[in-house]
Design a protein around this motif. Structure first.
Motif, PDB file in Angstrom:
ATOM      1  N   ASP A 139       0.853  -1.186   0.000  1.00 35.28           N
ATOM      2  CA  ASP A 139       0.000   0.000   0.000  1.00 35.28           C
ATOM      3  C   ASP A 139       0.890   1.237   0.000  1.00 35.28           C
ATOM      4  OD1 ASP A 139      -1.768   2.076   0.454  1.00 35.28           O
ATOM      5  OD2 ASP A 139      -3.000   0.923   1.849  1.00 35.28           O
ATOM      6  N   VAL A 140       1.148   1.796  -1.189  1.00 42.66           N
ATOM      7  CA  VAL A 140       2.040   2.946  -1.302  1.00 42.66           C
ATOM      8  C   VAL A 140       1.418   4.220  -0.752  1.00 42.66           C
ATOM      9  CG1 VAL A 140       3.362   2.005  -3.221  1.00 42.66           C
ATOM     10  CG2 VAL A 140       1.323   3.352  -3.691  1.00 42.66           C
ATOM     11  N   VAL A 141       0.100   4.257  -0.614  1.00 42.89           N
ATOM     12  CA  VAL A 141      -0.567   5.458  -0.095  1.00 42.89           C
ATOM     13  C   VAL A 141      -0.223   5.664   1.376  1.00 42.89           C
ATOM     14  CG1 VAL A 141      -2.790   6.556   0.352  1.00 42.89           C
ATOM     15  CG2 VAL A 141      -2.433   5.281  -1.770  1.00 42.89           C
ATOM     16  N   ILE A 142      -0.295   4.599   2.167  1.00 45.40           N
ATOM     17  CA  ILE A 142       0.018   4.738   3.597  1.00 45.40           C
ATOM     18  C   ILE A 142       1.373   4.156   3.959  1.00 45.40           C
ATOM     19  CG2 ILE A 142      -2.386   4.840   4.310  1.00 45.40           C
ATOM     20  CD1 ILE A 142      -2.107   1.934   5.277  1.00 45.40           C
ATOM     21  N   GLY A 143       2.119   3.618   2.979  1.00 44.17           N
ATOM     22  CA  GLY A 143       3.472   3.137   3.224  1.00 44.17           C
ATOM     23  C   GLY A 143       3.552   1.840   3.994  1.00 44.17           C
ATOM     24  N   CYS A 144       2.589   0.975   3.800  1.00 46.32           N
ATOM     25  CA  CYS A 144       2.528  -0.285   4.533  1.00 46.32           C
ATOM     26  C   CYS A 144       2.726  -1.454   3.574  1.00 46.32           C
ATOM     27  CB  CYS A 144       1.164  -0.388   5.215  1.00 46.32           C
ATOM     28  SG  CYS A 144       0.941  -1.875   6.155  1.00 46.32           S
ATOM     29  N   LYS A 145       3.446  -2.478   4.031  1.00 48.46           N
ATOM     30  CA  LYS A 145       3.591  -3.713   3.266  1.00 48.46           C
ATOM     31  C   LYS A 145       3.119  -4.871   4.127  1.00 48.46           C
ATOM     32  CE  LYS A 145       7.306  -2.694   0.033  1.00 48.46           C
ATOM     33  NZ  LYS A 145       8.591  -3.161  -0.512  1.00 48.46           N
ATOM     34  N   SER A 146       2.482  -5.846   3.482  1.00 43.73           N
ATOM     35  CA  SER A 146       2.003  -7.048   4.174  1.00 43.73           C
ATOM     36  C   SER A 146       2.690  -8.274   3.584  1.00 43.73           C
ATOM     37  CB  SER A 146       0.490  -7.182   4.025  1.00 43.73           C
ATOM     38  OG  SER A 146      -0.152  -6.087   4.629  1.00 43.73           O
ATOM     39  N   PHE A 147       3.026  -9.196   4.454  1.00 50.55           N
ATOM     40  CA  PHE A 147       3.725 -10.410   4.063  1.00 50.55           C
ATOM     41  C   PHE A 147       3.086 -11.625   4.710  1.00 50.55           C
ATOM     42  CE2 PHE A 147       6.744  -6.966   3.885  1.00 50.55           C
ATOM     43  CZ  PHE A 147       7.481  -7.211   2.738  1.00 50.55           C
ATOM     44  N   GLU A 148       3.256 -12.762   4.068  1.00 52.84           N
ATOM     45  CA  GLU A 148       2.947 -14.059   4.656  1.00 52.84           C
ATOM     46  C   GLU A 148       4.269 -14.818   4.689  1.00 52.84           C
ATOM     47  OE1 GLU A 148      -0.073 -16.096   2.473  1.00 52.84           O
ATOM     48  OE2 GLU A 148      -1.597 -14.583   2.920  1.00 52.84           O
ATOM     49  N   ILE A 149       4.602 -15.359   5.843  1.00 44.47           N
ATOM     50  CA  ILE A 149       5.866 -16.072   6.004  1.00 44.47           C
ATOM     51  C   ILE A 149       5.612 -17.381   6.735  1.00 44.47           C
ATOM     52  CG2 ILE A 149       6.455 -14.821   8.109  1.00 44.47           C
ATOM     53  CD1 ILE A 149       9.405 -14.907   7.178  1.00 44.47           C
ATOM     54  N   ALA A 150       6.318 -18.422   6.344  1.00 49.06           N
ATOM     55  CA  ALA A 150       6.148 -19.730   6.966  1.00 49.06           C
ATOM     56  C   ALA A 150       6.598 -19.688   8.427  1.00 49.06           C
ATOM     57  CB  ALA A 150       6.942 -20.777   6.202  1.00 49.06           C
ATOM     58  N   LYS A 151       5.833 -20.363   9.285  1.00 55.94           N
ATOM     59  CA  LYS A 151       6.241 -20.470  10.682  1.00 55.94           C
ATOM     60  C   LYS A 151       7.605 -21.142  10.744  1.00 55.94           C
ATOM     61  CE  LYS A 151       2.068 -20.593  13.388  1.00 55.94           C
ATOM     62  NZ  LYS A 151       1.111 -21.454  14.063  1.00 55.94           N
ATOM     63  N   GLY A 152       8.385 -20.758  11.684  1.00 55.72           N
ATOM     64  CA  GLY A 152       9.733 -21.294  11.805  1.00 55.72           C
ATOM     65  C   GLY A 152      10.762 -20.436  11.106  1.00 55.72           C
ATOM     66  N   ARG A 153      10.317 -19.520  10.256  1.00 60.49           N
ATOM     67  CA  ARG A 153      11.235 -18.623   9.547  1.00 60.49           C
ATOM     68  C   ARG A 153      11.396 -17.299  10.274  1.00 60.49           C
ATOM     69  NH1 ARG A 153      14.356 -21.122   8.049  1.00 60.49           N
ATOM     70  NH2 ARG A 153      13.352 -22.700   9.242  1.00 60.49           N
ATOM     71  N   LEU A 154      10.498 -16.974  11.183  1.00 61.75           N
ATOM     72  CA  LEU A 154      10.545 -15.717  11.924  1.00 61.75           C
ATOM     73  C   LEU A 154      10.840 -16.035  13.380  1.00 61.75           C
ATOM     74  CD1 LEU A 154       9.964 -12.602  11.786  1.00 61.75           C
ATOM     75  CD2 LEU A 154       7.685 -13.170  12.612  1.00 61.75           C
ATOM     76  N   SER A 155      11.753 -15.296  13.976  1.00 62.43           N
ATOM     77  CA  SER A 155      12.052 -15.527  15.384  1.00 62.43           C
ATOM     78  C   SER A 155      12.101 -14.196  16.127  1.00 62.43           C
ATOM     79  CB  SER A 155      13.384 -16.270  15.540  1.00 62.43           C
ATOM     80  OG  SER A 155      14.450 -15.453  15.115  1.00 62.43           O
ATOM     81  N   PHE A 156      11.842 -14.275  17.398  1.00 63.34           N
ATOM     82  CA  PHE A 156      11.925 -13.123  18.287  1.00 63.34           C
ATOM     83  C   PHE A 156      13.099 -13.367  19.218  1.00 63.34           C
ATOM     84  CE2 PHE A 156       7.509 -13.572  17.142  1.00 63.34           C
ATOM     85  CZ  PHE A 156       7.154 -12.289  16.796  1.00 63.34           C
ATOM     86  N   ARG A 157      13.894 -12.364  19.443  1.00 58.38           N
ATOM     87  CA  ARG A 157      15.038 -12.517  20.323  1.00 58.38           C
ATOM     88  C   ARG A 157      14.883 -11.559  21.493  1.00 58.38           C
ATOM     89  NH1 ARG A 157      21.099 -10.704  19.159  1.00 58.38           N
ATOM     90  NH2 ARG A 157      19.909  -8.831  18.718  1.00 58.38           N
ATOM     91  N   LEU A 158      14.810 -12.117  22.675  1.00 58.89           N
ATOM     92  CA  LEU A 158      14.756 -11.310  23.880  1.00 58.89           C
ATOM     93  C   LEU A 158      16.153 -11.261  24.478  1.00 58.89           C
ATOM     94  CD1 LEU A 158      11.517 -12.765  25.485  1.00 58.89           C
ATOM     95  CD2 LEU A 158      11.754 -10.633  24.226  1.00 58.89           C
ATOM     96  N   THR A 159      16.612 -10.073  24.798  1.00 59.24           N
ATOM     97  CA  THR A 159      17.941  -9.938  25.373  1.00 59.24           C
ATOM     98  C   THR A 159      17.834  -9.392  26.786  1.00 59.24           C
ATOM     99  OG1 THR A 159      18.174  -7.733  24.432  1.00 59.24           O
ATOM    100  CG2 THR A 159      19.047  -9.553  23.139  1.00 59.24           C
ATOM    101  N   ALA A 160      18.597  -9.969  27.664  1.00 57.96           N
ATOM    102  CA  ALA A 160      18.617  -9.508  29.052  1.00 57.96           C
ATOM    103  C   ALA A 160      19.375  -8.187  29.121  1.00 57.96           C
ATOM    104  CB  ALA A 160      19.300 -10.545  29.931  1.00 57.96           C
ATOM    105  N   PRO A 161      18.979  -7.326  30.037  1.00 58.88           N
ATOM    106  CA  PRO A 161      19.727  -6.069  30.175  1.00 58.88           C
ATOM    107  C   PRO A 161      21.137  -6.351  30.696  1.00 58.88           C
ATOM    108  CG  PRO A 161      18.010  -6.242  31.846  1.00 58.88           C
ATOM    109  CD  PRO A 161      17.857  -7.410  30.951  1.00 58.88           C
ATOM    110  N   TYR A 162      22.095  -5.555  30.244  1.00 56.30           N
ATOM    111  CA  TYR A 162      23.482  -5.718  30.671  1.00 56.30           C
ATOM    112  C   TYR A 162      23.653  -5.188  32.087  1.00 56.30           C
ATOM    113  CZ  TYR A 162      25.533  -6.858  26.102  1.00 56.30           C
ATOM    114  OH  TYR A 162      25.884  -7.466  24.937  1.00 56.30           O
ATOM    115  N   SER A 163      24.365  -5.940  32.915  1.00 54.40           N
ATOM    116  CA  SER A 163      24.756  -5.426  34.223  1.00 54.40           C
ATOM    117  C   SER A 163      25.890  -4.428  33.990  1.00 54.40           C
ATOM    118  CB  SER A 163      25.242  -6.560  35.127  1.00 54.40           C
ATOM    119  OG  SER A 163      26.443  -7.104  34.606  1.00 54.40           O
TER     120      SER A 163
END
Length: 113
Positions: free
Chosen positions: A53-77
């Motif tokens: 959607d070039v009017v509002i600058g948004c793109k939509s995707f479909e991606i297979a599960k297992g291809r996207l990951s979330f990484r949580l990082t602990a704060p540094y002491s």
């Protein structure tokens, strides 16, 4: 890109459930759009651009599960932050620390062509 949307309205939505093998992503984030577009071009069987959607600058995707990951990082002491700083300074080839005769550190930044 000027879209008329506020920064708060420029969101990234990620939908998935346990049943379907697909993750749906709709984003205004330029870096994420670029990364997903490149991934979709390289791996069309795993990810596809479903809407641009070039009017509002948004793109939509479909991606297979297992291809996207979330990484949580602990704060540094403070200790870990200090150790990382020392390691980075010791191993950075662009930054050389030279000790002068008065034990004062002089920082010299070298440009690499």
């Amino acid at each position: 890109m000027r879209t008329g949307l506020t920064k708060q309205e420029k969101t990234t939505d990620i939908w998935f459930d346990k049943k379907t093998p697909t993750i749906y992503i709709c984003t205004h984030n330029t870096d994420l759009k670029n990364r997903l577009t490149a991934y979709a071009e390289q791996y069309p069987d795993q990810c596809k651009l479903t809407e641009d959607d070039v009017v509002i600058g948004c793109k939509s995707f479909e991606i297979a599960k297992g291809r996207l990951s979330f990484r949580l990082t602990a704060p540094y002491s403070e200790e870990r932050r200090r150790a990382a700083s020392i390691f980075a300074k010791a191993n950075n080839s662009f930054l050389k620390i030279i000790q002068s005769s008065s034990s004062t550190r002089i920082w010299i930044i070298l440009e690499v062509n």
